[in-house]
Design an enzyme around this catalytic site. Sequence first.
Site, PDB file in Angstrom:
ATOM      1  N   SER A  72       0.839  -1.199   0.000  1.00 56.53           N
ATOM      2  CA  SER A  72       0.000   0.000   0.000  1.00 56.53           C
ATOM      3  C   SER A  72       0.878   1.254   0.000  1.00 56.53           C
ATOM      4  O   SER A  72       1.731   1.413  -0.885  1.00 56.53           O
ATOM      5  CB  SER A  72      -0.948  -0.037   1.206  1.00 56.53           C
ATOM      6  OG  SER A  72      -1.904   0.993   1.141  1.00 56.53           O
ATOM      7  N   ASP A  90      -8.853  -4.361  -6.500  1.00 52.15           N
ATOM      8  CA  ASP A  90      -8.265  -3.501  -5.468  1.00 52.15           C
ATOM      9  C   ASP A  90      -8.312  -2.034  -5.899  1.00 52.15           C
ATOM     10  O   ASP A  90      -7.816  -1.655  -6.954  1.00 52.15           O
ATOM     11  CB  ASP A  90      -6.822  -3.938  -5.227  1.00 52.15           C
ATOM     12  CG  ASP A  90      -6.163  -3.194  -4.082  1.00 52.15           C
ATOM     13  OD1 ASP A  90      -6.743  -2.228  -3.559  1.00 52.15           O
ATOM     14  OD2 ASP A  90      -5.037  -3.579  -3.709  1.00 52.15           O
TER      15      ASP A  90
END
Length: 584
Positions: A355, A407
């Site tokens: 991330s 995602d």
Amino acid sequence: MPGMVLFGRRWAIASDDLVFPGFFELVVRVLWWIGILTLYLMHRGKLDCAGGALLSSYLIVLMILLAVVICTVSAIMCVSMRGTICNPGPRKSMSKLLYIRLALFFPEMVWASLGAAWVADGVQCDRTVVNGIIATVVDTDLVPSDIAAGLALLHQQQDNIRNNQEPAQVVCHAPGSSQEADLDAELENCHHYMQFAAAAYGWPLYIYRNPLTGLCRIGGDCCRSRTTDYDLVGGDQLNCHFGSILHTTGLQYRDFIHVSFHDKVYELPFLVALDHRKESVVVAVRGTMSLQDVLTDLSAESEVLDVECEVQDRLAHKGISQAARYVYQRLINDGILSQAFSIAPEYRLVIVGHSLGGGAAALLATMLRAAYPQVRCYAFSPPRGLWSKALQEYSQSFIVSLVLGKDVIPRLSVTNLEDLKRRILRVVAHCNKPKYKILLHGLWYELFGGNPNNLPTELDGGDQEVLTQPLLGEQSLLTRWSPAYSFSSDSPLDSSPKYPPLYPPGRIIHLQEEGASGRFGCCSAAHYSAKWSHEAEFSKILIGPKMLTDHMPDILMRALDSVVSDRAACVSCPAQGVSSVDVA
């Protein structure tokens, strides 16, 4: 018992029904107040700018208003807890408290409108502060249920478009092709190094992944004082983290060079370890897990990346760039990397992260490449809006990114958020169904699937011509940074110089779920396919029930376990047709 009497009529709600609604609002308001207070305290020194006094006043008055609302909601909760079902007497003051709470909505709306006006009027302050204020003022005529309906419609529209697309031109690879071998090798590397990226999150992720046994395994490390084993490792604020790191990576105390959980805006936790299995010095950077990390994410304006390379266009996400620069300075100035390579000089440098940590790892690898030409980086679920197209192409020789399913983060950028808002407004404005039908059908579709054609999302005939103008409030915040609004195109919006188009790092491996394992993947074990993908495949935000869960590190680790084991099992199988298909 009898419902409350407000505004001269009796309502079908009693004075003891407000405990749970009050608690929910109280939690939201307290978190909001803490966020604004943190934003103000951390950036009040940057408000000596044009319009800075207005923004400072806005934040102070907003905190006061929120404090009053929090006190009122707390009082409503406390009063609602009094008495019994048959004895409402102790709650007789509830109606007055509700009148006060309703009255507070007016100054809240007025102050939010003023905040939107000031931001749209040319305030030239630190963008983190301005972005924070924008987050407190959702200046559009869409209520939350409208947004939910728009997302449901958009999901069905995207599925419908995908189902109706002609088959893409494909390139087939035989089992022994070099591209397949490269994919298998990089998947195995991703599977290995994802353990380090997960370990950087410390004990919270470890206990989340092991809810029944995690606390028992690392509880001793939490209670015991620092031992001589800890003294072998540099770092700070280890607490319970070290035990979880050891269990996640399978390494020993002596294999770690430095572990830091120091966490501030633009300053991310990281660890440095010797990986003897892969003969590498691993630097793992933690992803978003605190309010400070969120503020780093929100610093989305661009700045020139200070690196030694031949690339001319070196724009990058400011917040992530500053975070990578912090880790770089710690590694070099504190001699952490020098210490690691003095122990294992033949090892190569590998930088990983998930991330926000994945984006920082990519920037950090680029900064270190001049000193360590053999550096490799594995960025798991990195943000799309990271750096320029030139840097994206430059990084393909030493960075691999891994993305799971739909995602949202690898598709997330300022440009794509504006595009998503425009598409939601468009699909809501053009829908010819009432909201309750949209929400009911959308809930059924998310839970059980179905035919996306069953709910038309466009008005019939020429009625669409009257809907080519933006809805109310669209010009207040978006037009300051966006070009002219148009409903006529589904392509992403162009970007202003403040927010130029940014791209994900390196080559991208995309893991996609095969078959149907339930809409939320809870009915049976999921199986995944892997392929190399072009960054253009992540140029739009895709709506789906797994768009958030696909970003979770534990879900990504399970997907990697599945795809690596499946591909390894098929190595010895006879080839049946082609082994993989990549979109050309």
